[in-house]
Write a protein that holds these residues in place. Structure first.
Motif, PDB file in Angstrom:
ATOM      1  N   MET A   1      23.023  50.444  40.433  1.00 21.25           N
ATOM      2  CA  MET A   1      23.351  51.397  39.370  1.00 21.25           C
ATOM      3  C   MET A   1      22.162  51.535  38.417  1.00 21.25           C
ATOM      4  N   TYR A   2      21.785  52.762  38.147  1.00 20.68           N
ATOM      5  CA  TYR A   2      20.674  53.051  37.244  1.00 20.68           C
ATOM      6  C   TYR A   2      21.244  53.449  35.887  1.00 20.68           C
ATOM      7  N   ILE A   3      20.716  52.860  34.815  1.00 18.06           N
ATOM      8  CA  ILE A   3      21.187  53.180  33.467  1.00 18.06           C
ATOM      9  C   ILE A   3      20.293  54.261  32.883  1.00 18.06           C
ATOM     10  N   SER A   4      20.825  55.475  32.778  1.00 18.21           N
ATOM     11  CA  SER A   4      20.070  56.605  32.244  1.00 18.21           C
ATOM     12  C   SER A   4      20.397  56.801  30.766  1.00 18.21           C
ATOM     13  N   THR A   5      19.771  57.790  30.155  1.00 13.20           N
ATOM     14  CA  THR A   5      20.019  58.076  28.740  1.00 13.20           C
ATOM     15  C   THR A   5      21.409  58.669  28.503  1.00 13.20           C
ATOM     16  N   ILE A   6      22.087  59.077  29.581  1.00 12.27           N
ATOM     17  CA  ILE A   6      23.448  59.601  29.423  1.00 12.27           C
ATOM     18  C   ILE A   6      24.478  58.672  30.048  1.00 12.27           C
ATOM     19  N   PRO A   8      25.393  55.203  32.979  1.00 12.08           N
ATOM     20  CA  PRO A   8      25.099  54.694  34.322  1.00 12.08           C
ATOM     21  C   PRO A   8      25.140  55.813  35.372  1.00 12.08           C
ATOM     22  N   MET A   9      24.211  55.758  36.308  1.00 17.48           N
ATOM     23  CA  MET A   9      24.113  56.765  37.364  1.00 17.48           C
ATOM     24  C   MET A   9      23.799  56.096  38.703  1.00 17.48           C
ATOM     25  N   ASP A  10      24.285  56.722  39.767  1.00 16.87           N
ATOM     26  CA  ASP A  10      23.800  56.389  41.105  1.00 16.87           C
ATOM     27  C   ASP A  10      23.455  57.708  41.784  1.00 16.87           C
ATOM     28  N   GLY A  11      22.985  57.638  43.012  1.00 23.87           N
ATOM     29  CA  GLY A  11      22.540  58.847  43.682  1.00 23.87           C
ATOM     30  C   GLY A  11      23.611  59.914  43.807  1.00 23.87           C
ATOM     31  N   ASP A  12      24.805  59.516  44.201  1.00 19.19           N
ATOM     32  CA  ASP A  12      25.901  60.479  44.388  1.00 19.19           C
ATOM     33  C   ASP A  12      26.331  61.105  43.062  1.00 19.19           C
ATOM     34  N   LYS A  13      26.436  60.282  42.039  1.00 23.61           N
ATOM     35  CA  LYS A  13      26.866  60.767  40.724  1.00 23.61           C
ATOM     36  C   LYS A  13      25.833  61.723  40.144  1.00 23.61           C
ATOM     37  N   TRP A  14      24.552  61.390  40.308  1.00 22.18           N
ATOM     38  CA  TRP A  14      23.476  62.241  39.803  1.00 22.18           C
ATOM     39  C   TRP A  14      23.457  63.590  40.528  1.00 22.18           C
ATOM     40  N   GLU A  15      23.553  63.555  41.857  1.00 17.56           N
ATOM     41  CA  GLU A  15      23.550  64.808  42.609  1.00 17.56           C
ATOM     42  C   GLU A  15      24.757  65.668  42.243  1.00 17.56           C
ATOM     43  N   GLN A  53      15.970  69.458  44.825  1.00 18.02           N
ATOM     44  CA  GLN A  53      16.187  68.181  45.495  1.00 18.02           C
ATOM     45  C   GLN A  53      16.395  67.126  44.411  1.00 18.02           C
ATOM     46  N   CYS A  54      17.481  66.359  44.515  1.00 21.76           N
ATOM     47  CA  CYS A  54      17.822  65.366  43.500  1.00 21.76           C
ATOM     48  C   CYS A  54      17.397  63.967  43.952  1.00 21.76           C
ATOM     49  N   TYR A  55      17.024  63.168  42.970  1.00 16.09           N
ATOM     50  CA  TYR A  55      16.739  61.757  43.259  1.00 16.09           C
ATOM     51  C   TYR A  55      17.072  60.908  42.036  1.00 16.09           C
ATOM     52  N   CYS A  56      17.881  59.878  42.264  1.00 14.36           N
ATOM     53  CA  CYS A  56      18.181  58.896  41.222  1.00 14.36           C
ATOM     54  C   CYS A  56      17.922  57.512  41.798  1.00 14.36           C
ATOM     55  N   PRO A  57      17.120  56.691  41.126  1.00 15.82           N
ATOM     56  CA  PRO A  57      16.906  55.329  41.636  1.00 15.82           C
ATOM     57  C   PRO A  57      18.209  54.546  41.656  1.00 15.82           C
ATOM     58  N   ASP A  58      18.296  53.567  42.544  1.00 11.92           N
ATOM     59  CA  ASP A  58      19.533  52.792  42.649  1.00 11.92           C
ATOM     60  C   ASP A  58      19.649  51.724  41.577  1.00 11.92           C
ATOM     61  N   ARG A  59      18.540  51.440  40.885  1.00 13.13           N
ATOM     62  CA  ARG A  59      18.554  50.481  39.784  1.00 13.13           C
ATOM     63  C   ARG A  59      17.292  50.669  38.957  1.00 13.13           C
ATOM     64  N   GLN A  60      17.151  49.892  37.885  1.00 13.94           N
ATOM     65  CA  GLN A  60      15.959  49.960  37.059  1.00 13.94           C
ATOM     66  C   GLN A  60      14.764  49.349  37.796  1.00 13.94           C
ATOM     67  N   TYR A  61      13.626  50.041  37.753  1.00 14.65           N
ATOM     68  CA  TYR A  61      12.397  49.532  38.355  1.00 14.65           C
ATOM     69  C   TYR A  61      11.274  49.560  37.314  1.00 14.65           C
ATOM     70  N   ASP A  62      10.249  48.752  37.549  1.00 14.44           N
ATOM     71  CA  ASP A  62       9.067  48.873  36.699  1.00 14.44           C
ATOM     72  C   ASP A  62       8.399  50.206  37.013  1.00 14.44           C
ATOM     73  N   THR A  63       7.524  50.661  36.114  1.00 11.11           N
ATOM     74  CA  THR A  63       6.938  51.999  36.221  1.00 11.11           C
ATOM     75  C   THR A  63       6.220  52.222  37.544  1.00 11.11           C
TER      76      THR A  63
END
Length: 306
Positions: A1-6, A8-15, A53-63
């Motif tokens: 799960m990626y924590i965005s500014t809006i 938590p997000m995952d790929g399906d939710k973001w798309e 084309q959508c892309y959301c990382p599956d978790r937090q990564y370094d830059t």
């Protein structure tokens, strides 16, 4: 799960969210379902020539890692357009792709734009009938669509998160001389009953506080590893409540025991107000509250005075 500014997000939710945005914005938008395969585009605006084309990382990564993943995703998906050109043309007809927009919650590095320019030239040099002469590769982050996203959330009755929580996970407890001193001094005050200091009570409180501080953290760590979205909700409540702890303990006029009871009852009440958090087992929630109480004693937001 990626924590965005809006939130938590995952790929399906973001798309799903971006699909809703484009269906709302464009009458001629058509979604490209990933069946029988992924063509490198997830939707197309017929009268505008816009492919997305959508892309959301599956978790937090370094830059650096996030950049590598985003760069590779762009490269892979543009290659798919070339490979599946006939299939795409059969679906969009005489329209041509003028803009290919890579939509991701955040842009890792400016180097990603440089990569987009490189791939843009490469794709143009292929002279694909599918691509317009003005073909452009663009990279958009969440801010490009934030107004549309908020309107969709309002229409769907979704709770909207505005505050940005940069603390994604509580740090592990630290065994420092400063924290041990805080535990010792505060518990010494708690050990005074009817103006008499009890050494045995002091020792017992020190052991209990340290146990709750170090051992109690394991529950929060497990929640973070297994259900990041739930962990994020807990953390938002805790971070907001910490200001309450600091303010109320600084002006507290009753006994330390009453202060501890008040803080624990109040935190439990705040956590229980969220339906998702309320699904946590009673014993686990109690241990979370005890851990936070011990953490505030050790790390100093909670003041305890005679």
């Amino acid at each position: 799960m990626y924590i965005s500014t809006i939130g938590p997000m995952d790929g399906d939710k973001w798309e799903s969210l971006i699909q809703a945005v484009f269906k709302r914005k464009y009458d001629t938008y058509q979604e490209m379902l990933a069946s029988p395969g992924d063509f490198g585009i997830e939707g197309f605006v017929l009268n505008e020539g816009i492919a997305i084309q959508c892309y959301c990382p599956d978790r937090q990564y370094d830059t650096a890692t996030l950049y590598e993943k985003q760069r590779n995703k762009i490269t892979t998906d543009l290659k798919k357009i070339e490979t599946n050109e006939k299939e795409i043309i059969s679906r969009i007809g005489s329209s041509k792709i003028k803009k290919w927009i890579f939509i991701t919650p955040e842009i890792s590095k400016n180097d990603l734009h440089a990569h987009a320019r490189t791939k843009e030239v490469e794709m143009k040099n292929k002279n694909l009938p599918l691509l317009d002469d003005t073909f452009t590769v663009l990279i958009y982050d969440i801010d490009f669509y934030i107004l549309d996203i908020r309107n969709i959330q309002l229409a769907q009755g979704i709770k909207i998160q505005f505050s940005t929580n940069n603390t994604l996970q509580l740090g592990a407890p630290k065994d420092t001389s400063e924290y041990n001193k805080n535990i010792y001094n505060k518990n010494k005050i708690r050990s005074i009953k009817k103006s008499e200091y009890s050494e045995s009570t002091h020792h017992s409180l020190n052991e209990i506080t340290k146990r709750n501080y170090f051992d109690g953290y394991s529950i929060l760590r497990s929640i973070y590893n297994q259900t990041p979205e739930l962990h994020e909700k807990i953390l938002r409540v805790i971070n907001t409540f910490e200001d309450y702890v600091e303010e109320n303990s600084a002006t507290w006029e009753d006994s330390p025991r009453e202060l501890i009871n008040h803080i624990q009852d109040k935190l439990t009440e705040q956590l229980r107000q969220d339906p998702s958090i309320n699904t946590i087992d009673n014993n686990d929630l109690t241990n979370i509250v005890k851990h936070m109480t011990a953490r505030w004693i050790a790390e100093c937001p909670m003041r305890i005075t005679e």
